[in-house]
Design a protein around this motif. Sequence first.
Motif, PDB file in Angstrom:
ATOM      1  N   THR A 179      -5.629  -8.431   1.104  1.00 36.14           N
ATOM      2  CA  THR A 179      -5.762  -6.976   1.228  1.00 36.14           C
ATOM      3  C   THR A 179      -5.612  -6.493   2.667  1.00 36.14           C
ATOM      4  OG1 THR A 179      -8.167  -7.137   1.519  1.00 36.14           O
ATOM      5  CG2 THR A 179      -7.355  -6.916  -0.740  1.00 36.14           C
ATOM      6  N   LEU A 197      -6.779  -0.233  -3.289  1.00 35.53           N
ATOM      7  CA  LEU A 197      -5.855   0.903  -3.267  1.00 35.53           C
ATOM      8  C   LEU A 197      -6.357   2.067  -4.133  1.00 35.53           C
ATOM      9  CD1 LEU A 197      -3.102   2.035  -2.366  1.00 35.53           C
ATOM     10  CD2 LEU A 197      -2.091   0.920  -4.358  1.00 35.53           C
ATOM     11  N   PHE A 223      -1.137   5.797   4.214  1.00 42.96           N
ATOM     12  CA  PHE A 223      -1.187   4.444   3.643  1.00 42.96           C
ATOM     13  C   PHE A 223      -0.729   3.388   4.647  1.00 42.96           C
ATOM     14  CE2 PHE A 223      -1.078   6.745  -0.490  1.00 42.96           C
ATOM     15  CZ  PHE A 223      -2.253   6.207  -1.024  1.00 42.96           C
ATOM     16  N   GLY A 250       0.942   3.261  -3.329  1.00 39.81           N
ATOM     17  CA  GLY A 250       0.039   4.391  -3.160  1.00 39.81           C
ATOM     18  C   GLY A 250       0.741   5.726  -3.111  1.00 39.81           C
ATOM     19  N   PRO A 257      -4.307  -4.954   5.866  1.00 39.73           N
ATOM     20  CA  PRO A 257      -3.181  -4.164   6.362  1.00 39.73           C
ATOM     21  C   PRO A 257      -2.974  -4.412   7.848  1.00 39.73           C
ATOM     22  CG  PRO A 257      -5.119  -2.793   6.260  1.00 39.73           C
ATOM     23  CD  PRO A 257      -5.551  -4.171   5.829  1.00 39.73           C
ATOM     24  N   TYR A 263       0.835  -1.205   0.000  1.00 40.35           N
ATOM     25  CA  TYR A 263       0.000   0.000   0.000  1.00 40.35           C
ATOM     26  C   TYR A 263       0.871   1.256   0.000  1.00 40.35           C
ATOM     27  CZ  TYR A 263      -4.303  -2.621   1.055  1.00 40.35           C
ATOM     28  OH  TYR A 263      -5.381  -3.447   0.997  1.00 40.35           O
TER      29      TYR A 263
END
Length: 296
Positions: free
Chosen positions: A250, A164, A228, A82, A252, A78
């Motif tokens: 996905t 994202l 992020f 990102g 985090p 990410y």
Amino acid sequence: MYRNLTIRQKQIVWAWAFLAVPVIFYAVIRFYPTGNAILISFQNWNLLGDRTWAGLENYAKLWNDPVFWRVFKNTFVYLLLGTPISLVLSFIIAYHLDKLRFMHGFLRVLYFLPFMTSAVAMAWVWRWFYQDVPIGLFNNILASFGIPQIKFLQSTTNALPAVLAPAVWAGLGFQVIIFMAGLRAIPASYYEAAKIDGVGWFTVLTQITLPLLRPTIVFIVVFSSIGFLRIFDHVFNMTTNNPGGPLNATKPLVLMIYDTAFNGFDMGYAAAQTVVLFTILLIVSLIQLRLLRSTE
């Protein structure tokens, strides 16, 4: 006692009196929870029973947990995807928007609107975009051109970029405004001198605009990086049926902390994960201070 103080000493007393309120507030809101979290990371606690000392057990568990390393990798994906994407896009938009005079204010508000929109609402709208035919907008567009539909949120390959994308889009407005403020702060005389000397636009961009925007770029990079690293709302709401899925593709670090603490009721393990995240954010902040010093 107060009457016997000099004017200078009275000024110091009043200064500390006024500073005491924010200092106490900051200590209660920041320092105490941080210290308590570090302490809990060395304990076992399920929110109901007593805390028991565990030493480095939670950190050893973290080190040997394959899910943690997958989540750790996702968090930096990410960050590493990102941050540069949002930086480049926001600069391009701000650069061209700054030169535009027609409907300038309206377009600036239009770009800033996603930043003011609720992240939950935005995530659910994008979730609808990603649905299969006949519901999802994107797959309906693909189907109209005879292209097979894409499993955006159900694929371990596509899910993270799909999550994202709205996160980058949501932050563009703020970054565009900051870039525009930085562009407006550059003295026009530099560009006038370059125009008189017949300097091309690319040389102006690389030798005048970007170097003078360095403090702005550093601020946006650090601000975006921290955002992020702490990404949560978009992931949680776009993968509600399987938070962080599929197969943790996905998830985090913040979502893992939430899941460990409030679904697994393992506060010690969640606190250890929090300490790791805190350490990462601290390192990023220290890098920020170093970079800011180098721009002065």
